[in-house]
Write a protein that holds these residues in place. Structure first.
Motif, PDB file in Angstrom:
ATOM      1  N   PRO A 140       7.830  -4.980  43.195  1.00 56.92           N
ATOM      2  CA  PRO A 140       6.784  -3.998  42.875  1.00 56.92           C
ATOM      3  C   PRO A 140       6.841  -2.735  43.719  1.00 56.92           C
ATOM      4  CG  PRO A 140       5.859  -5.858  44.086  1.00 56.92           C
ATOM      5  CD  PRO A 140       7.264  -6.234  43.705  1.00 56.92           C
ATOM      6  N   GLU A 141       7.261  -2.851  44.980  1.00 55.45           N
ATOM      7  CA  GLU A 141       7.334  -1.654  45.818  1.00 55.45           C
ATOM      8  C   GLU A 141       8.352  -0.657  45.273  1.00 55.45           C
ATOM      9  OE1 GLU A 141       5.914  -5.039  48.420  1.00 55.45           O
ATOM     10  OE2 GLU A 141       7.559  -4.742  46.993  1.00 55.45           O
ATOM     11  N   GLU A 142       9.498  -1.159  44.803  1.00 54.41           N
ATOM     12  CA  GLU A 142      10.508  -0.281  44.222  1.00 54.41           C
ATOM     13  C   GLU A 142       9.998   0.347  42.924  1.00 54.41           C
ATOM     14  OE1 GLU A 142      14.223  -2.296  43.743  1.00 54.41           O
ATOM     15  OE2 GLU A 142      14.261  -3.033  45.816  1.00 54.41           O
ATOM     16  N   LEU A 143       9.311  -0.443  42.152  1.00 54.84           N
ATOM     17  CA  LEU A 143       8.770   0.067  40.894  1.00 54.84           C
ATOM     18  C   LEU A 143       7.761   1.184  41.163  1.00 54.84           C
ATOM     19  CD1 LEU A 143       7.707  -2.235  37.973  1.00 54.84           C
ATOM     20  CD2 LEU A 143       6.380  -0.221  38.554  1.00 54.84           C
ATOM     21  N   LEU A 144       6.877   0.958  42.138  1.00 54.10           N
ATOM     22  CA  LEU A 144       5.850   1.949  42.460  1.00 54.10           C
ATOM     23  C   LEU A 144       6.442   3.220  43.057  1.00 54.10           C
ATOM     24  CD1 LEU A 144       3.223  -0.486  43.981  1.00 54.10           C
ATOM     25  CD2 LEU A 144       2.957   0.808  41.851  1.00 54.10           C
ATOM     26  N   ALA A 145       7.655   3.116  43.610  1.00 48.28           N
ATOM     27  CA  ALA A 145       8.297   4.284  44.219  1.00 48.28           C
ATOM     28  C   ALA A 145       8.981   5.182  43.193  1.00 48.28           C
ATOM     29  CB  ALA A 145       9.317   3.829  45.263  1.00 48.28           C
ATOM     30  N   GLN A 146       9.109   4.710  41.954  1.00 52.21           N
ATOM     31  CA  GLN A 146       9.700   5.547  40.915  1.00 52.21           C
ATOM     32  C   GLN A 146       8.850   6.810  40.753  1.00 52.21           C
ATOM     33  OE1 GLN A 146      12.403   5.310  39.108  1.00 52.21           O
ATOM     34  NE2 GLN A 146      13.031   3.164  38.946  1.00 52.21           N
ATOM     35  N   PRO A 147       9.468   7.998  40.729  1.00 54.34           N
ATOM     36  CA  PRO A 147       8.684   9.242  40.691  1.00 54.34           C
ATOM     37  C   PRO A 147       7.654   9.293  39.562  1.00 54.34           C
ATOM     38  CG  PRO A 147      10.970   9.729  41.175  1.00 54.34           C
ATOM     39  CD  PRO A 147      10.916   8.257  40.871  1.00 54.34           C
ATOM     40  N   HIS A 168       4.156 -14.600  33.190  1.00 58.92           N
ATOM     41  CA  HIS A 168       4.565 -15.995  33.004  1.00 58.92           C
ATOM     42  C   HIS A 168       6.086 -16.169  33.073  1.00 58.92           C
ATOM     43  CE1 HIS A 168       3.696 -14.792  28.598  1.00 58.92           C
ATOM     44  NE2 HIS A 168       5.011 -14.707  28.746  1.00 58.92           N
ATOM     45  N   PHE A 169       6.806 -15.104  33.336  1.00 60.22           N
ATOM     46  CA  PHE A 169       8.236 -15.218  33.629  1.00 60.22           C
ATOM     47  C   PHE A 169       8.501 -15.143  35.127  1.00 60.22           C
ATOM     48  CE2 PHE A 169       8.171 -13.442  29.282  1.00 60.22           C
ATOM     49  CZ  PHE A 169       8.808 -14.487  28.643  1.00 60.22           C
ATOM     50  N   VAL A 170       7.449 -15.029  35.915  1.00 56.74           N
ATOM     51  CA  VAL A 170       7.593 -14.930  37.366  1.00 56.74           C
ATOM     52  C   VAL A 170       7.294 -16.299  37.981  1.00 56.74           C
ATOM     53  CG1 VAL A 170       6.773 -13.813  39.467  1.00 56.74           C
ATOM     54  CG2 VAL A 170       6.868 -12.514  37.323  1.00 56.74           C
ATOM     55  N   PRO A 171       8.286 -16.946  38.599  1.00 53.39           N
ATOM     56  CA  PRO A 171       8.047 -18.262  39.208  1.00 53.39           C
ATOM     57  C   PRO A 171       7.186 -18.149  40.457  1.00 53.39           C
ATOM     58  CG  PRO A 171      10.243 -17.492  39.745  1.00 53.39           C
ATOM     59  CD  PRO A 171       9.678 -16.495  38.772  1.00 53.39           C
ATOM     60  N   GLU A 172       6.604 -19.270  40.858  1.00 49.49           N
ATOM     61  CA  GLU A 172       5.773 -19.270  42.060  1.00 49.49           C
ATOM     62  C   GLU A 172       6.577 -18.836  43.281  1.00 49.49           C
ATOM     63  OE1 GLU A 172       2.490 -19.626  42.378  1.00 49.49           O
ATOM     64  OE2 GLU A 172       2.449 -19.684  40.192  1.00 49.49           O
ATOM     65  N   GLY A 173       7.867 -19.179  43.290  1.00 50.85           N
ATOM     66  CA  GLY A 173       8.707 -18.798  44.422  1.00 50.85           C
ATOM     67  C   GLY A 173       8.834 -17.300  44.610  1.00 50.85           C
ATOM     68  N   ALA A 174       8.627 -16.533  43.527  1.00 51.78           N
ATOM     69  CA  ALA A 174       8.671 -15.076  43.610  1.00 51.78           C
ATOM     70  C   ALA A 174       7.318 -14.485  43.996  1.00 51.78           C
ATOM     71  CB  ALA A 174       9.146 -14.483  42.283  1.00 51.78           C
ATOM     72  N   ASP A 175       6.314 -15.356  44.173  1.00 53.37           N
ATOM     73  CA  ASP A 175       4.986 -14.977  44.661  1.00 53.37           C
ATOM     74  C   ASP A 175       4.272 -13.980  43.748  1.00 53.37           C
ATOM     75  OD1 ASP A 175       2.744 -14.836  46.217  1.00 53.37           O
ATOM     76  OD2 ASP A 175       3.773 -14.206  48.042  1.00 53.37           O
ATOM     77  N   PRO A 176       3.895 -14.425  42.540  1.00 55.58           N
ATOM     78  CA  PRO A 176       3.196 -13.526  41.630  1.00 55.58           C
ATOM     79  C   PRO A 176       1.854 -13.037  42.182  1.00 55.58           C
ATOM     80  CG  PRO A 176       3.087 -15.792  40.840  1.00 55.58           C
ATOM     81  CD  PRO A 176       4.080 -15.771  41.952  1.00 55.58           C
ATOM     82  N   ARG A 178       1.285 -12.146  45.294  1.00 58.21           N
ATOM     83  CA  ARG A 178       1.600 -10.973  46.109  1.00 58.21           C
ATOM     84  C   ARG A 178       1.960  -9.777  45.237  1.00 58.21           C
ATOM     85  NH1 ARG A 178       5.347  -7.677  48.211  1.00 58.21           N
ATOM     86  NH2 ARG A 178       6.918  -8.457  46.755  1.00 58.21           N
ATOM     87  N   ILE A 179       2.726 -10.035  44.183  1.00 55.59           N
ATOM     88  CA  ILE A 179       3.129  -8.952  43.281  1.00 55.59           C
ATOM     89  C   ILE A 179       1.912  -8.250  42.700  1.00 55.59           C
ATOM     90  CG2 ILE A 179       4.201  -8.475  41.042  1.00 55.59           C
ATOM     91  CD1 ILE A 179       6.223 -10.722  41.756  1.00 55.59           C
ATOM     92  N   THR A 180       0.976  -9.027  42.167  1.00 53.84           N
ATOM     93  CA  THR A 180      -0.213  -8.419  41.559  1.00 53.84           C
ATOM     94  C   THR A 180      -1.078  -7.741  42.615  1.00 53.84           C
ATOM     95  OG1 THR A 180      -1.239 -10.619  41.582  1.00 53.84           O
ATOM     96  CG2 THR A 180      -0.276  -9.875  39.509  1.00 53.84           C
ATOM     97  N   ALA A 181      -1.125  -8.301  43.831  1.00 58.07           N
ATOM     98  CA  ALA A 181      -1.903  -7.668  44.902  1.00 58.07           C
ATOM     99  C   ALA A 181      -1.327  -6.297  45.258  1.00 58.07           C
ATOM    100  CB  ALA A 181      -1.944  -8.567  46.131  1.00 58.07           C
ATOM    101  N   VAL A 182       0.005  -6.201  45.325  1.00 54.80           N
ATOM    102  CA  VAL A 182       0.653  -4.923  45.630  1.00 54.80           C
ATOM    103  C   VAL A 182       0.316  -3.886  44.555  1.00 54.80           C
ATOM    104  CG1 VAL A 182       2.891  -3.753  45.795  1.00 54.80           C
ATOM    105  CG2 VAL A 182       2.527  -5.920  46.984  1.00 54.80           C
ATOM    106  N   LEU A 183       0.378  -4.298  43.306  1.00 57.71           N
ATOM    107  CA  LEU A 183       0.066  -3.382  42.207  1.00 57.71           C
ATOM    108  C   LEU A 183      -1.400  -2.969  42.236  1.00 57.71           C
ATOM    109  CD1 LEU A 183       2.089  -5.140  39.357  1.00 57.71           C
ATOM    110  CD2 LEU A 183       2.708  -3.025  40.556  1.00 57.71           C
ATOM    111  N   ARG A 184      -2.295  -3.927  42.451  1.00 52.95           N
ATOM    112  CA  ARG A 184      -3.727  -3.607  42.496  1.00 52.95           C
ATOM    113  C   ARG A 184      -4.036  -2.632  43.626  1.00 52.95           C
ATOM    114  NH1 ARG A 184      -4.425  -9.235  42.411  1.00 52.95           N
ATOM    115  NH2 ARG A 184      -5.260  -9.093  44.528  1.00 52.95           N
ATOM    116  N   ASP A 185      -3.469  -2.899  44.796  1.00 44.31           N
ATOM    117  CA  ASP A 185      -3.758  -2.059  45.960  1.00 44.31           C
ATOM    118  C   ASP A 185      -3.298  -0.619  45.751  1.00 44.31           C
ATOM    119  OD1 ASP A 185      -4.850  -4.253  47.199  1.00 44.31           O
ATOM    120  OD2 ASP A 185      -3.121  -4.628  48.512  1.00 44.31           O
TER     121      ASP A 185
END
Length: 271
Positions: A140-147, A168-176, A178-185
């Protein structure tokens, strides 16, 4: 939007879904009435629809939910959208709905699949306000850095972040979580998060072949209503909350057609 990314294979003498030239995203595109697929994709989609009709209904319910959510958000005055895991473009697309309501608005599509990117860029070529960036939801950090994405967020105005049938394609090991928290923040106050997700606590009917479902879910991680709700964090859920996607601001048609779908949907606002 990505079953978009599920493996379209199943047992059977026909071997229709074992053909290596069937592309998962194009099979999903077939499910929702798109025209990006080839013969192998149509054959795979038809076989899944025959063996697991409720899975087909669920994918169609997802597309209908997305359209209703974007229309609702546009009616609230939201004119900036980030559609992550957007999948092959099928009309009505997010930008068609959003920009018809607010021609000066902006829609950024993001997907990890290069072929999806090529098709989307061809579709939106010359369309003011619509753009595509490659991006992986697991980064998500890389995605958010896109201009293009960064510019929407830095505007300070509300942004709708759309995660339709992608978590639902994101496994628990990839920490969904955390991903959603980064996007929300990252979103400005007044922004919205849109999520649809295969349900792990809604039983599938007897008319669906268990082996077909098992194979379709090999790359998917169904979750309970409680787990899906947690993706919204401290955002304020829009009524009726996290429900079956077909029941979120339903039309009469969507309520009937989506009655067999095993998909949750919800929209929430950042206070």
């Amino acid at each position: 939007m990505t079953i978009e990314n599920a493996t379209p294979q199943t047992a059977g003498d026909s071997g229709l879904l074992e053909r290596p030239d069937a592309h998962p995203a194009r099979v999903y595109d077939y499910f929702i009435g798109g025209e990006n697929g080839f013969a192998a994709d149509r054959a795979a989609g038809a076989w899944i629809g025959f063996q697991a009709p409720d899975l087909l209904a669920t994918m169609q319910a997802n597309r209908a939910f997305l359209s209703r959510a974007v229309r609702w958000l546009a009616a609230q005055g939201v004119d900036q959208f980030i559609d992550i895991g957007s999948g092959f473009p099928v009309s009505p697309n997010t930008h068609e709905i959003a920009l018809s309501a607010a021609p000066s608005g902006s829609v950024v599509y993001c997907d990890v699949d290069p072929e999806v990117g090529q098709r989307t860029q061809a579709l939106i070529s010359g369309q003011p306000g619509a753009s595509f960036v490659p991006g992986d939801i697991c980064r998500p950090e890389e995605l958010l850095a896109q201009p293009a994405v960064r510019d929407l967020i830095r505007s300070g105005r509300p942004v709708a972040c759309v995660l339709a049938a992608v978590l639902h394609f994101v496994p628990e090991g990839a920490d969904p979580a955390r991903i959603t928290a980064v996007l929300r923040d990252a979103l400005p106050p007044g922004s919205y998060l849109v999520v649809s997700h295969i349900a792990g606590d809604i039983p599938w009917g007897d008319r669906n072949d268990e082996e077909t479902l098992k194979r379709a879910f090999e790359d998917m991680y169904p979750r309970t209503r409680e787990q899906v709700t947690e993706f919204f964090g401290d955002f304020e859920l829009v009524a009726p909350g996290v429900v079956r996607a077909a029941q979120w601001h339903p039309t009469e048609e969507s309520a009937i057609e989506g009655s067999r779908s095993a998909l949750y949907g919800g929209v929430a606002r950042k206070i």
